[in-house]
Write a protein that holds these residues in place. Structure first.
Motif, short mmCIF file in Angstrom:
data_model
loop_
_atom_site.label_atom_id
_atom_site.label_comp_id
_atom_site.label_asym_id
_atom_site.label_seq_id
_atom_site.Cartn_x
_atom_site.Cartn_y
_atom_site.Cartn_z
N GLU A 271 94.32 24.23 32.11
CA GLU A 271 95.31 24.19 33.19
C GLU A 271 96.52 23.40 32.69
O GLU A 271 96.35 22.34 32.07
CB GLU A 271 94.73 23.46 34.41
CG GLU A 271 93.89 24.31 35.32
CD GLU A 271 94.69 25.39 36.06
OE1 GLU A 271 95.86 25.14 36.42
OE2 GLU A 271 94.13 26.48 36.25
N PRO A 272 97.73 23.86 32.95
CA PRO A 272 98.92 23.11 32.53
C PRO A 272 98.92 21.69 33.12
O PRO A 272 98.37 21.49 34.19
CB PRO A 272 100.08 23.93 33.11
CG PRO A 272 99.54 25.29 33.26
CD PRO A 272 98.09 25.13 33.59
N GLN A 273 99.51 20.77 32.41
CA GLN A 273 99.64 19.41 32.93
C GLN A 273 101.11 19.05 33.07
O GLN A 273 101.56 18.00 32.61
CB GLN A 273 98.92 18.41 32.00
CG GLN A 273 97.41 18.51 32.11
CD GLN A 273 96.68 17.70 31.06
OE1 GLN A 273 97.25 16.83 30.42
NE2 GLN A 273 95.40 18.00 30.86
N GLU B 204 104.12 18.98 36.04
CA GLU B 204 104.34 19.00 37.49
C GLU B 204 104.85 20.38 37.95
O GLU B 204 105.82 20.91 37.41
CB GLU B 204 105.39 17.92 37.80
CG GLU B 204 105.90 17.93 39.20
CD GLU B 204 105.44 16.71 39.98
OE1 GLU B 204 105.34 15.62 39.37
OE2 GLU B 204 105.17 16.87 41.18
N GLY B 205 104.16 20.96 38.92
CA GLY B 205 104.61 22.22 39.50
C GLY B 205 104.07 23.46 38.82
O GLY B 205 104.26 24.58 39.29
N MET B 206 103.39 23.27 37.69
CA MET B 206 102.89 24.42 36.94
C MET B 206 101.39 24.54 37.15
O MET B 206 100.67 23.57 36.93
CB MET B 206 103.16 24.17 35.45
CG MET B 206 103.87 25.27 34.80
SD MET B 206 104.25 24.80 33.11
CE MET B 206 104.63 26.40 32.53
N THR B 207 100.93 25.72 37.58
CA THR B 207 99.49 25.90 37.72
C THR B 207 99.07 27.23 37.12
O THR B 207 99.88 28.14 36.99
CB THR B 207 99.03 25.92 39.20
OG1 THR B 207 99.81 26.90 39.89
CG2 THR B 207 99.20 24.57 39.86
N GLY B 208 97.79 27.34 36.79
CA GLY B 208 97.25 28.60 36.28
C GLY B 208 97.07 28.56 34.78
O GLY B 208 97.98 28.16 34.05
N ASN B 209 95.87 28.97 34.31
CA ASN B 209 95.60 28.94 32.88
C ASN B 209 95.69 30.33 32.25
O ASN B 209 95.20 30.57 31.16
CB ASN B 209 94.23 28.32 32.60
CG ASN B 209 93.09 29.19 33.08
OD1 ASN B 209 93.30 30.13 33.84
ND2 ASN B 209 91.88 28.89 32.63
N TRP C 124 103.29 33.41 36.96
CA TRP C 124 103.21 32.28 36.03
C TRP C 124 104.47 32.22 35.16
O TRP C 124 105.03 31.15 34.94
CB TRP C 124 101.95 32.42 35.15
CG TRP C 124 101.62 31.18 34.39
CD1 TRP C 124 100.83 30.14 34.81
CD2 TRP C 124 102.10 30.81 33.09
NE1 TRP C 124 100.79 29.16 33.85
CE2 TRP C 124 101.55 29.54 32.78
CE3 TRP C 124 102.93 31.43 32.15
CZ2 TRP C 124 101.82 28.88 31.58
CZ3 TRP C 124 103.19 30.77 30.96
CH2 TRP C 124 102.64 29.51 30.68
N ARG D 90 107.40 30.93 37.16
CA ARG D 90 107.29 29.48 37.34
C ARG D 90 107.68 28.75 36.04
O ARG D 90 108.40 27.75 36.06
CB ARG D 90 105.85 29.14 37.74
CG ARG D 90 105.61 27.69 38.11
CD ARG D 90 106.25 27.31 39.44
NE ARG D 90 105.72 28.10 40.53
CZ ARG D 90 104.60 27.82 41.20
NH1 ARG D 90 103.91 26.76 40.89
NH2 ARG D 90 104.19 28.61 42.17
N GLU D 91 107.20 29.25 34.93
CA GLU D 91 107.53 28.62 33.65
C GLU D 91 109.04 28.60 33.44
O GLU D 91 109.63 27.59 33.04
CB GLU D 91 106.84 29.35 32.49
CG GLU D 91 107.18 28.73 31.13
CD GLU D 91 106.53 29.44 29.95
OE1 GLU D 91 106.79 30.64 29.74
OE2 GLU D 91 105.76 28.79 29.21
#
Ligand SMILES: *[C@@H]1O[C@H](CO)[C@@H](O)[C@H](O)[C@H]1NC(C)=O
Length: 458
Positions: free
Chosen positions: A335-337, A339-344, A350, A353-354
């Motif tokens: 999982e990203p670490q 802030e605000g980024m989710t999803g592996n 995704w 968001r990136e």
């Protein structure tokens, strides 16, 4: 005067005739190294059958000489301007040779493995890296339809330092390559950088207007480039790794001109109709700095299994999922670490968001159709590429260091790996790590869940 006029007239006549093609040279027979891979059907890798494949080195690496002698048509980073004054002349005057895979290019295969060595000192020249394609038979590339399927391979890149890239990826290139040498001699390459360093494009030489590289004694760029969709399953060294779809419109093979090509080789990176940047998932870049590398969760000092799932159906690609298997343990992408980024995994959402969080200047992945376009590219059938290369444009810093180098490394998206910003200069890597190498092996392909034992809850 008169005879020179007559000569010109003849040349013009020949140029107007249908494109001929490079002849096949007679000095070295082309014998493709054999390499088995597995097609899987059942569950968990239990029912896989061997497919007898072979690999071919790209046409760019081959000796090109005048058809009736040994004089070079291309040498170092320049064309012979007598034999290759025009693309049409060059196409009819020159012959392309077979390859001595091991001693000239440092390429060897085992039953189901392929090893690419970085620097190989041959009798006549020093070879740097290579790019190979998986074939179905001696004149056809193997075409993969990725959507709904899973592609798995083992890789040992413990010997790949900063600045090198042992890549395994797919491009929408034509099954038979181009022109008379065809796929048998590794023609037809294209990618989302709209490659302009190719010597042969769409069945014709790319000699006119060729500019030799200022820092690569073996390369240059021509007026033409070859574009197509590109799915970078694996761009990696022992420090960093990235999984990156690159969209392109049209998705299939297309020829571009001059700086209108965009990409790495052009003045304006964004001038073309492909996404030169891609929507990348690099664990380090999304903030998980202890995941991939020597001694880390996925330990690059040892061989590992890399699984990539292309989830979707028809020509609709919805998700790209990644697992690793090492020491019998399945390791999911982290999982990203940030802030605000989710999803592996990579989905259209995704990527959006990136883009929002990394604030790249523009968003070419979406401009050229995003995941929808990537899906269409895959639906055309894609060719498997395996390569080892160093980077004369950006020292591979976009993969394994801070990039851009002049931006604060704490800004999200800038830090991509532990390598120093001064690393990866090709001349340094070539002199310090000539024996670097990568081995790809045990390739398996089949429907989702057929190539490895995926834990029930992932
Ligand atoms: C260039 O090609 C011509 C034949 O067209 C040949 O005679 C000449 O030797 C070549 N030049 C070099 C430097 O190889």
């Amino acid at each position: 005067m008169v005879s020179s006029f007559a000569l010109k007239a003849i040349t013009a006549f020949l140029a107007a005739s249908p494109a001929s093609a490079w002849l096949i040279g007679k000095e070295q027979t082309e014998t493709h190294p054999k390499m088995q891979w597995k097609r899987c059907t059942g569950k968990g890798g239990s029912s896989c059958t061997n497919v007898n494949g072979e690999v071919v080195i790209d046409a760019n690496w081959r000796w090109l000489h005048v058809k009736d002698g040994y004089a070079n048509c291309y040498d170092g980073n320049k064309w012979n301007t007598t034999a290759c004054a025009t693309n049409a002349d060059c196409t009819k005057n020159c012959a392309i040779e077979g390859a001595d895979y091991r001693s000239t290019y440092g390429i060897s295969t085992g039953t189901d493995s392929l090893t690419l060595k970085f620097v190989t000192k041959g009798q006549y020249s020093t070879n740097i890296g290579s790019r190979l394609y998986l074939m179905k038979d001696s004149s056809n590339y193997e075409m993969f339809k990725l959507i709904g399927n899973e592609f798995t391979f083992d890789v040992d890149l413990s010997q790949l330092p900063c600045g090198l890239n042992g890549a395994l990826y797919f491009v929408s290139m034509p099954q038979k390559g181009h022109g008379q040498p065809g796929a048998k001699y590794g023609t037809g390459y294209c990618d989302a950088q709209c490659a302009r360093d190719l010597k042969y494009i769409n069945g014709e030489a790319n000699a006119e207007g060729w500019q030799p590289s200022s820092n690569d004694p073996n390369a240059g760029i021509g007026k033409k480039g070859a574009c197509c969709a590109e799915m970078d399953v694996w761009e990696a060294n022992s420090v960093s790794t990235a999984l990156t779809p690159h969209s392109c419109q049209p998705e299939g093979y297309s020829v571009c001109e001059d700086d209108g090509c965009g990409g790495t080789y052009s003045l304006d990176r964004y001038a073309g109709s492909c996404d030169a940047n891609g929507c990348d998932f690099n664990p380090f870049r999304v903030g998980v700095k202890d995941f991939y590398g020597k001694g880390k969760t996925v330990d690059t000092s040892k061989k590992m299994t890399v699984v990539t799932q292309f989830i979707g159906s028809g020509n609709k690609l919805t998700e790209l999922k990644r697992f690793y298997v090492q020491n019998g343990k399945v390791i999911a992408n982290p999982e990203p670490q940030i802030e605000g980024m989710t999803g592996n995994s990579i989905t259209q959402e995704w990527c959006d968001r990136e883009q929002q969080i990394f604030q790249e200047e523009i968003y070419p992945f979406n401009k050229w159709g995003g995941m929808a376009s990537m899906g269409k590219g895959m639906d055309l059938g894609m060719v498997l590429v395996m390569s080892l290369w160093d980077d004369h444009y950006a020292n591979m810093l976009w993969l394994d260091s801070n990039y851009p180098t002049d931006v604060d490394a704490s800004k999200p998206g800038v830090a991509r790996g532990d390598c120093d910003i001064s690393s990866g200069v090709p001349a340094d890597v070539e002199s310090k790590s000539p024996n670097a190498q990568v081995t790809f092996s045990n390739i398996k392909f089949g429907p989702i869940g057929s190539t490895f034992a995926q834990p029930a809850n992932s």
